[in-house]
Scaffold this motif. Structure first.
Motif, short mmCIF file in Angstrom:
data_model
loop_
_atom_site.label_atom_id
_atom_site.label_comp_id
_atom_site.label_asym_id
_atom_site.label_seq_id
_atom_site.Cartn_x
_atom_site.Cartn_y
_atom_site.Cartn_z
N ASN A 311 0.90 4.63 9.58
CA ASN A 311 -0.17 4.96 10.52
C ASN A 311 -0.52 6.44 10.52
N ALA A 312 0.33 7.27 9.98
CA ALA A 312 0.00 8.69 9.80
C ALA A 312 0.10 9.07 8.34
N GLY A 313 0.01 8.09 7.43
CA GLY A 313 0.04 8.37 6.00
C GLY A 313 1.44 8.42 5.44
N ILE A 336 -2.41 3.52 -10.03
CA ILE A 336 -2.58 3.60 -8.59
C ILE A 336 -4.05 3.45 -8.26
N GLY A 337 -4.39 2.50 -7.41
CA GLY A 337 -5.79 2.18 -7.16
C GLY A 337 -6.42 3.05 -6.10
N GLU A 338 -7.64 3.42 -6.34
CA GLU A 338 -8.50 4.03 -5.34
C GLU A 338 -9.48 2.96 -4.85
N PRO A 339 -10.03 3.10 -3.65
CA PRO A 339 -9.89 4.24 -2.73
C PRO A 339 -8.66 4.19 -1.83
N ALA A 340 -7.82 3.15 -2.01
CA ALA A 340 -6.70 2.99 -1.09
C ALA A 340 -5.74 4.16 -1.14
N LEU A 341 -5.50 4.73 -2.35
CA LEU A 341 -4.53 5.82 -2.44
C LEU A 341 -4.91 6.98 -1.54
N THR A 342 -6.19 7.38 -1.59
CA THR A 342 -6.64 8.48 -0.72
C THR A 342 -6.44 8.12 0.75
N GLU A 343 -6.75 6.88 1.12
CA GLU A 343 -6.64 6.48 2.53
C GLU A 343 -5.20 6.41 3.01
N LEU A 344 -4.23 6.42 2.08
CA LEU A 344 -2.82 6.39 2.46
C LEU A 344 -2.22 7.78 2.59
N VAL A 392 9.60 6.86 9.34
CA VAL A 392 9.61 6.19 10.65
C VAL A 392 8.59 6.84 11.57
N SER A 393 8.49 8.16 11.51
CA SER A 393 7.55 8.87 12.38
C SER A 393 6.11 8.49 12.08
N SER A 394 5.82 8.10 10.84
CA SER A 394 4.46 7.66 10.50
C SER A 394 4.19 6.27 11.05
N VAL A 395 5.15 5.39 10.90
CA VAL A 395 4.98 4.03 11.43
C VAL A 395 4.73 4.08 12.94
N GLU A 396 5.47 4.96 13.63
CA GLU A 396 5.43 5.01 15.09
C GLU A 396 4.54 6.13 15.62
N ALA A 397 3.57 6.60 14.79
CA ALA A 397 2.81 7.79 15.14
C ALA A 397 1.75 7.57 16.22
#
Length: 983
Positions: A311-313, A336-344, A392-397
């Motif tokens: 959730n925070a990349g 590695i596929g775009e545009p998903a890579l940038t969005e991650l 973990v901090s990204s998952v719970e951001a």
């Protein structure tokens, strides 16, 4: 007299019309006139529906509301009343008789049957015939008798054991197969052979079944539906949970593209299972895709559970993106596929993603994070606990998510390990919070990032480690077999984990990466060698990485995250030397444009060797990834990633908005707030416009989205915001239109305004709300009217709100904790439009005579009148009154002693030391047991004689070997038991 005679004739005609004359017994004319009074014609909907509306069904409420014998006033000879209620939702697997195999998935393992009935004379107390007794059955099982009152509408509700019901089966191709349940009402059963005394009418019947919702499982980046095989084949079937899976057409597509595709699958799942709402479990990027679906207005997801969702990349996405910009082409990057890579990437999520995609007020958001280690060590490229890919901090951001806990799983194992199921199933299997955590994600301080290629053999790379803070050295690659060892500045070789050395190697299928990483707790200062060995005959591309946990830190940003077309952007890089010796730096920004071209810009030193800046004018609209590299004259190297979004110059919002409250049903309240958003379009095509309304505090009230085909030029796009959500939100002040996004045909953000506009002059009371409702704040109070210290009344005060003035009927039953009716009360009262308080009063004597302590339950609440009707099964739970506090209470007689109770007392007194020594207790016990055996053989007289012997013995031992009080208590018990045996 003539009026009474005519009335009697009319009453008899009614009876004959309903039942025919055969077998009818004459009863007093006054009674017939009163009982044959048909209800006033009305077809009133349930809840907030007004007169004339049909009763609304939902996936928890299954209704029969039309067709004979409903809406007909029927005597016994015209009955029984029989009608079906079809269950049209799939609740889980059933046996051949339609019984649920997993009843635990239904709330309370019961259903509720509610019947709205007219004129049930259960309280008739006349001498000529019995009160009205109408027996209710479902599928041949008796469940109770109707309750109500003379000349009133009331509701009867009964709890139905699930084994009485027939539930739908499921066809994977066509979906739910409805199951009919037959309701039967046998009328006036207490007066068979006496008279046709009572008639009844049923307005509607409703089954309420609250069960676990089906789950849609959404896979992540570069994955497919097969990732959920363990859930689909094992975990969900074992629990009886219906699930639906699918694969995205492009498993590395953008959030918005996936959101649109997911919408079609959610609609399909709802149709198959027969539900209005469902739950979604999203793994990794699947959680982001579902967040986007919800942000675009999807209101049919009750709970979203995100497993390992960045959730925070993810810092790994930043590293891969940096490498792809700085060293082009990097062969494995093409995997590695775009545009998903940038969005991650962490940068995109912070600047764009979490602004564009906010919470949906109709959905609860939950997270499960992985706290993974390999041989005791986590991924050193991700600071803090992580699952090897996502912190973990990204998952719970996100501040609006609720953490369900953490597991020890690696990122790609979260859809197969049972730990995630165990945590997620607590919400997936919940029918109808833990504390949330929020924050950001720390990105490692990259000190080396170089692309290489190897074809067999060994390559070595030098990396300067200038301090003694922990450092990570390693390689990342796509396919092939590689190995990595380290050589220290003093020549020692490191091949595995050891003292002060952590080693992590794994394959991340989510990003198509493999990696070997060494984390050195206190590295030797100097030049280290990374020795990369390949056993492949062909070339293998890889990245050599160095990441420090201390020392100088490089950060970069743009002056704005979203840039209007034609505007220049100021790029800034800052170096925090953290006490290290300063070097002369060269700082370069490598800007990856949306068209794939990479521009390079040198950032100029401000003179203090801490801040570097440059002005750049974008030429292409879209999102720019910016890789910033700093190289020092003393060997220092640092890398970081930032970015910005350039809005369209030809497709944008003009800043003109028109707001209109729209009353679609002419009831004087706005069903929707229509906001016309003017846009100027240069590129015709299909566009998506999304926005949200908040109050002045920033609280999201409702969202709206519109997908429209737009031609060139200026035109308005209509966003319709839900009036019911606004009416029931209780907002105050202005309504704020914000997070307004214009998404182009290619899925790119063409314009974005936050905030966009404010609208004043609105009040929640102008918008749609329930036409008839109970407000919060129900109270109850007991009253002693005659000063005798006992309560004579229990009053329940109910705040209500109606849209139309007029006479309203309110009634409800007062029930005890054993589900027994204590009393019924009903009133008719004139209510003005707006808020009022009504009072139901229950006689204290009935509560006292019932003898059961509270709290008491106000059930089968019926409230109807000009605005419609409201029926609530369980309205209120009272204060826990004691039955002895009310008039009419009679103290129950004490429990009579038995052989068993006397033996139990002997045991207790012995344990308490009141009978000593042990032999005395044994002797008493044997004597009582012998008396019991005599009684069981039918020798009552012998049993009495034996008990009298016990009394004599206890009297002799009292105050000596047996405590006096204990002896007297046993004597009393024996004498009472002797008395009972005599009778």
């Amino acid at each position: 007299m003539l009026r009474r005679w005519l009335a009697a004739i009319m009453a008899c005609l009614v009876v004959l019309g309903q039942a025919g004359a055969a077998g009818a017994t004459e009863v007093p004319a006054e009674e017939l006139i009163r009982q044959s009074e048909a209800p006033p014609p009305q077809e009133i909907g349930i809840k907030s529906y007004g007169p004339g509306d049909r009763i609304a069904e939902s996936d928890e409420e299954f209704v029969a509301d039309s067709g004979y014998p409903l809406d007909s006033y029927i005597f016994r000879s015209g009955g029984p009343i029989v009608f079906p209620i079809a269950i049209t939702r799939y609740f889980g697997p059933v046996d051949g008789n339609g019984r649920l195999l997993h009843p635990e998935l239904i709330e309370g393992q019961t259903a509720l049957l509610t019947l709205r009935v007219w004129d049930v004379d259960q309280d008739y107390a006349g001498p000529d015939f019995a009160p009205e007794v109408d027996i209710v059955s479902i599928n041949g099982h008796q469940i109770g008798m109707l309750t109500g009152a003379d000349g009133q509408w009331s509701t009867f509700t009964a709890e139905i054991p699930l084994e009485y019901l027939r539930f739908p089966d499921f066809d994977p191709a066509t979906g739910v197969i409805p199951a009919e349940n037959i309701i039967q009402i046998d009328i006036d059963t207490a007066n068979v052979g006496v008279c046709e005394c009572w008639a009844v009418e049923v307005d509607w019947g409703r089954l309420v079944i609250k069960g676990v919702r089906p789950a849609v499982l959404v896979h992540g980046f570069l994955s497919s539906a097969s990732t959920w095989d363990a859930w689909v084949n094992d975990y969900a079937p074992d629990a009886g949970l219906p699930v639906y899976t699918f694969s995205f057409d492009n498993n590395h597509g953008s959030w918005l593209a996936h959101a649109r595709e997911e919408a079609a699958h959610i609609a399909r799942a709802k149709q198959l299972f027969g539900v209005d709402k469902l739950n979604v479990v999203g793994h990794s990027k699947g959680g982001l895709d579902t967040r986007a679906y919800l942000a675009l207005g999807g209101g049919d997801v009750e709970r979203l559970i995100m497993l390992g969702t960045p959730n925070a990349g993810s810092p790994l996405a930043d590293i891969v993106k940096l490498a792809g910009i700085l060293w082009r082409p990097v062969r494995f990057i093409s995997l590695i596929g775009e545009p998903a890579l940038t969005e991650l990437t962490v940068t995109y999520m912070q600047l764009i993603g979490n602004q564009l995609v906010g919470p949906n007020p109709a959905t609860e958001y939950y997270t499960v994070a992985g706290d993974w280690t390999w041989r005791g060590f986590s991924n050193p490229l991700i600071w803090g606990p992580d699952d090897g890919v996502v912190a973990v901090s990204s998952v719970e951001a996100l501040p609006y998510t609720i953490s369900l806990g953490r597991t020890s799983s690696f990122h790609t194992d979260m859809t197969s390990n049972r730990d995630e199921w165990n945590l997620a199933s607590g919400q997936v299997l919940r029918i109808s919070q833990a504390g949330s955590t929020g924050g950001g994600v720390a990105v490692p301080i990259l000190s080396e990032l170089i692309s290489h290629e190897i074809t067999g053999g060994t390559q070595s790379h030098e990396v300067l480690v200038s301090g003694t803070a922990p450092v990570t050295l390693g390689i990342l690659w796509g396919e092939g077999d590689l190995n990595l060892t380290l050589t220290t500045p003093s020549g020692a070789e490191i091949r595995a984990a050891g003292a002060g050395v952590e080693m992590v190697e794994n394959e991340d299928e989510t990003l198509g990466l493999r990696y070997i990483l060494y984390r050195l707790e206190a590295p030797e200062s100097g030049t280290w060698q990374l020795n990369v060995t390949s056993s492949e005959s062909g070339p293998v591309s890889y990245l050599a990485i160095g990441a420090e946990e201390g020392g100088p830190t490089l950060s970069a940003s743009s002056d704005r995250g979203i840039i209007p077309a034609g505007d220049a952007v100021i790029l800034t890089a800052e170096i925090d030397w953290a006490g290290a010796a300063q070097e002369t730096l060269t700082v370069t920004a490598h800007l990856e444009r949306p068209d794939g071209v990479v521009d390079e810009v040198v950032l100029e030193d401000d003179g203090a060797a801490t801040t570097f800046a440059a002005t750049y004018t974008p030429e292409v609209e879209g999102y720019y990834n910016v890789a910033v590299a700093a190289t020092g004259t003393g060997g220092l190297r640092r890398f970081t990633l930032t970015g910005f979004q350039v809005l369209s110059g030809s497709d944008n919002f003009t800043g003109q908005f028109t707001d209109t409250g729209v009353d679609d049903d002419w009831d004087g309240l706005y069903n929707r707030l229509q906001i016309d958003v003017e846009v100027a379009i240069g590129t015709p095509g299909e566009y998506l416009v999304t926005g949200e309304l908040t109050d002045e505090s920033g609280r999201t009230l409702t969202r709206a989205a519109a997908r429209v085909s737009l031609g060139a030029g200026q035109q308005a796009v209509v966003l319709d915001f839900d009036g019911l959500a606004l009416g029931e939100s209780g907002f105050s002040g202005d309504l704020i239109l914000t997070n307004l996004a214009l998404i182009g045909p290619d899925g790119s953000v063409r314009d974005f305004l936050a905030p966009a506009a404010a609208f004043s002059g609105y009040d929640p009371n102008q918008f749609q709300r329930s036409a008839i409702r109970v407000l919060p704040g129900i109270t109850d109070s007991a009253h002693d009217l005659d000063g005798d210290g006992k309560y004579d009344e229990l009053r329940v005060e109910i705040p209500v709100d109606v849209l139309r003035a007029g006479y309203y009927n309110i009634n409800a039953r007062l029930m005890d904790q054993q589900n027994q009716e204590i009393a019924w009360d009903g009133i008719q009262v004139y209510l003005n439009a707006g808020e009022s308080t009504v009072t139901l009063t229950y006689p204290g004597e009935a509560i006292g005579q019932n003898g059961v302590d509270g709290p008491y339950l106000v059930r089968d609440f019926s409230f109807y009148g000009p605005a419609g009707q409201l029926n609530v099964y369980e309205l209120h739970s009272t204060f826990p009154y004691q039955a002895r506090e009310f008039a009419g209470y009679v103290e129950p007689a004490p429990d009579r002693p038995t052989f068993e109770s006397i033996l139990a007392k002997i045991d207790r007194f012995e344990q308490e030391g009141k009978i000593t020594p042990r032999g005395i207790a044994n002797a008493l016990r044997v004597q009582v047991e012998n008396a019991q055996k005599a009684w069981e053989r039918g020798q009552n007289l012998v049993a009495q004689i034996m008990l009298r012997a016990v009394v004599v013995q206890l009297d002799a031992l009292s105050g000596k070997l047996v405590d006096a009080a204990a002896a007297q208590e046993l004597i009393n018990d024996c004498e009472m038991l002797i008395e009972d045996l005599e009778h």
